[in-house]
Design a protein around this motif. Structure first.
Motif, PDB file in Angstrom:
ATOM      1  N   GLY A  58      14.805  -7.443   0.992  1.00 49.48           N
ATOM      2  CA  GLY A  58      16.207  -7.040   1.009  1.00 49.48           C
ATOM      3  C   GLY A  58      16.760  -6.757  -0.378  1.00 49.48           C
ATOM      4  O   GLY A  58      17.422  -5.754  -0.608  1.00 49.48           O
ATOM      5  N   TRP A  59      16.478  -7.657  -1.323  1.00 50.68           N
ATOM      6  CA  TRP A  59      16.979  -7.452  -2.684  1.00 50.68           C
ATOM      7  C   TRP A  59      16.209  -6.332  -3.380  1.00 50.68           C
ATOM      8  O   TRP A  59      16.777  -5.556  -4.133  1.00 50.68           O
ATOM      9  N   THR A  60      14.908  -6.234  -3.121  1.00 46.73           N
ATOM     10  CA  THR A  60      14.120  -5.144  -3.707  1.00 46.73           C
ATOM     11  C   THR A  60      14.677  -3.804  -3.262  1.00 46.73           C
ATOM     12  O   THR A  60      14.871  -2.886  -4.068  1.00 46.73           O
ATOM     13  N   LYS A  61      14.958  -3.668  -1.978  1.00 46.76           N
ATOM     14  CA  LYS A  61      15.510  -2.405  -1.466  1.00 46.76           C
ATOM     15  C   LYS A  61      16.894  -2.137  -2.054  1.00 46.76           C
ATOM     16  O   LYS A  61      17.225  -0.994  -2.381  1.00 46.76           O
ATOM     17  N   ALA A  62      17.703  -3.177  -2.209  1.00 50.57           N
ATOM     18  CA  ALA A  62      19.023  -2.997  -2.821  1.00 50.57           C
ATOM     19  C   ALA A  62      18.877  -2.470  -4.242  1.00 50.57           C
ATOM     20  O   ALA A  62      19.599  -1.547  -4.648  1.00 50.57           O
ATOM     21  N   LEU A  63      17.943  -3.017  -5.002  1.00 56.53           N
ATOM     22  CA  LEU A  63      17.707  -2.541  -6.370  1.00 56.53           C
ATOM     23  C   LEU A  63      17.201  -1.098  -6.372  1.00 56.53           C
ATOM     24  O   LEU A  63      17.598  -0.288  -7.219  1.00 56.53           O
ATOM     25  N   ARG A  64      16.343  -0.770  -5.432  1.00 52.50           N
ATOM     26  CA  ARG A  64      15.812   0.599  -5.333  1.00 52.50           C
ATOM     27  C   ARG A  64      16.911   1.591  -4.961  1.00 52.50           C
ATOM     28  O   ARG A  64      16.864   2.752  -5.356  1.00 52.50           O
ATOM     29  N   ARG A  65      17.922   1.159  -4.232  1.00 54.25           N
ATOM     30  CA  ARG A  65      19.043   2.045  -3.884  1.00 54.25           C
ATOM     31  C   ARG A  65      19.764   2.527  -5.139  1.00 54.25           C
ATOM     32  O   ARG A  65      20.379   3.573  -5.133  1.00 54.25           O
ATOM     33  N   TYR A  66      19.685   1.747  -6.226  1.00 55.40           N
ATOM     34  CA  TYR A  66      20.269   2.155  -7.509  1.00 55.40           C
ATOM     35  C   TYR A  66      19.297   3.014  -8.313  1.00 55.40           C
ATOM     36  O   TYR A  66      19.634   3.492  -9.384  1.00 55.40           O
ATOM     37  N   GLY A  67      18.081   3.170  -7.818  1.00 53.83           N
ATOM     38  CA  GLY A  67      17.081   3.981  -8.501  1.00 53.83           C
ATOM     39  C   GLY A  67      16.238   3.223  -9.500  1.00 53.83           C
ATOM     40  O   GLY A  67      15.377   3.804 -10.148  1.00 53.83           O
ATOM     41  N   ALA A  68      16.472   1.936  -9.638  1.00 58.08           N
ATOM     42  CA  ALA A  68      15.716   1.127 -10.595  1.00 58.08           C
ATOM     43  C   ALA A  68      14.291   0.905 -10.095  1.00 58.08           C
ATOM     44  O   ALA A  68      14.041   0.882  -8.894  1.00 58.08           O
ATOM     45  N   SER A  69      13.364   0.743 -11.022  1.00 60.64           N
ATOM     46  CA  SER A  69      12.010   0.346 -10.641  1.00 60.64           C
ATOM     47  C   SER A  69      11.987  -1.165 -10.494  1.00 60.64           C
ATOM     48  O   SER A  69      12.696  -1.882 -11.203  1.00 60.64           O
ATOM     49  N   VAL A  70      11.180  -1.658  -9.553  1.00 63.39           N
ATOM     50  CA  VAL A  70      11.205  -3.085  -9.226  1.00 63.39           C
ATOM     51  C   VAL A  70       9.788  -3.648  -9.190  1.00 63.39           C
ATOM     52  O   VAL A  70       8.901  -3.078  -8.563  1.00 63.39           O
ATOM     53  N   THR A  71       9.598  -4.773  -9.868  1.00 68.80           N
ATOM     54  CA  THR A  71       8.410  -5.594  -9.684  1.00 68.80           C
ATOM     55  C   THR A  71       8.827  -6.712  -8.749  1.00 68.80           C
ATOM     56  O   THR A  71       9.696  -7.524  -9.082  1.00 68.80           O
ATOM     57  N   SER A  93       4.052 -13.594  -0.073  1.00 68.45           N
ATOM     58  CA  SER A  93       3.898 -12.781   1.135  1.00 68.45           C
ATOM     59  C   SER A  93       4.285 -11.339   0.848  1.00 68.45           C
ATOM     60  O   SER A  93       5.157 -11.067   0.023  1.00 68.45           O
ATOM     61  N   ALA A  94       3.654 -10.435   1.566  1.00 68.75           N
ATOM     62  CA  ALA A  94       3.899  -9.006   1.379  1.00 68.75           C
ATOM     63  C   ALA A  94       5.322  -8.614   1.785  1.00 68.75           C
ATOM     64  O   ALA A  94       5.953  -9.272   2.622  1.00 68.75           O
ATOM     65  N   LEU A  95       5.792  -7.536   1.198  1.00 73.47           N
ATOM     66  CA  LEU A  95       7.098  -6.977   1.527  1.00 73.47           C
ATOM     67  C   LEU A  95       7.027  -6.174   2.811  1.00 73.47           C
ATOM     68  O   LEU A  95       5.943  -5.926   3.350  1.00 73.47           O
ATOM     69  N   HIS A  96       8.162  -5.721   3.257  1.00 72.35           N
ATOM     70  CA  HIS A  96       8.241  -4.787   4.378  1.00 72.35           C
ATOM     71  C   HIS A  96       7.320  -3.602   4.066  1.00 72.35           C
ATOM     72  O   HIS A  96       7.259  -3.144   2.918  1.00 72.35           O
ATOM     73  N   PRO A  97       6.581  -3.076   5.046  1.00 73.58           N
ATOM     74  CA  PRO A  97       5.628  -1.988   4.796  1.00 73.58           C
ATOM     75  C   PRO A  97       6.218  -0.776   4.057  1.00 73.58           C
ATOM     76  O   PRO A  97       5.548  -0.180   3.212  1.00 73.58           O
ATOM     77  N   GLU A  98       7.456  -0.427   4.355  1.00 75.80           N
ATOM     78  CA  GLU A  98       8.087   0.705   3.665  1.00 75.80           C
ATOM     79  C   GLU A  98       8.147   0.462   2.152  1.00 75.80           C
ATOM     80  O   GLU A  98       7.880   1.364   1.357  1.00 75.80           O
ATOM     81  N   VAL A 109       8.141   0.551  -6.472  1.00 71.82           N
ATOM     82  CA  VAL A 109       7.991  -0.898  -6.308  1.00 71.82           C
ATOM     83  C   VAL A 109       6.568  -1.285  -6.660  1.00 71.82           C
ATOM     84  O   VAL A 109       5.609  -0.724  -6.146  1.00 71.82           O
ATOM     85  N   SER A 110       6.452  -2.252  -7.543  1.00 71.60           N
ATOM     86  CA  SER A 110       5.155  -2.823  -7.888  1.00 71.60           C
ATOM     87  C   SER A 110       5.141  -4.235  -7.310  1.00 71.60           C
ATOM     88  O   SER A 110       5.936  -5.086  -7.719  1.00 71.60           O
TER      89      SER A 110
END
Length: 149
Positions: free
Chosen positions: A82-95, A100-105, A112-113
């Motif tokens: 959830g937070w990774t996707k929120a950060l990606r909505r701003y266009g930022a790269s995320v580690t 456990s693995a993230l959502h498949p998308e 996302v790394s």
């Protein structure tokens, strides 16, 4: 910087001329209406892996800052994303760091790394354990942990 401001006043903490329509209501977030962060979840139309993103969006709104598209971020305790996707909505790269693995998308997202590991010991400078070896602009965490950690 907290102060009480009545809705019909044009002063804030003794400062005259503050535009109340711009700054909003009262403590704790004097620049937001009634001190509440307005997170309009109805405007987020894409599916989110969890509802946890609302907490991060509220924090950004309350602080009045958010990641830029050129910035790199680390999300500790990232699953399901959830937070990774929120950060990606701003266009930022995320580690994203989690056991456990993230959502498949998000696992397929080139921005996302994913680092499968312990968020408590992760360091962005540690290239041997998934860090990029570079400083990051943002490090966020929504880890669920027992107090002894």
């Amino acid at each position: 910087q907290c102060a009480h401001v009545d809705a019909d006043q044009s002063t804030l903490g003794g400062h005259v001329g503050v535009d109340q329509s711009t700054l909003g209501g009262t403590w704790p977030c004097w620049h937001l209406e009634a001190g509440l962060a307005d997170v309009d979840i109805d405007k987020i139309t894409e599916p989110m892996p969890s509802s946890a993103y609302r907490k991060l969006e509220e924090a950004f709104r309350t602080m009045g800052v958010s990641p830029a598209s050129s910035e790199s971020c680390v999300d500790l305790g990232a699953c399901p994303g959830g937070w990774t996707k929120a950060l990606r909505r701003y266009g930022a790269s995320v580690t994203a760091v989690d056991r456990s693995a993230l959502h498949p998308e998000l696992m397929r997202d080139p921005g996302v790394s994913f680092v499968q590991g312990d968020a408590f010991t992760f360091s962005p400078m540690d290239t041997e354990n998934g860090g990029g070896g570079e400083p990051v602009a943002w490090m966020v965490s929504d880890i669920i942990a027992e107090p002894h950690r």
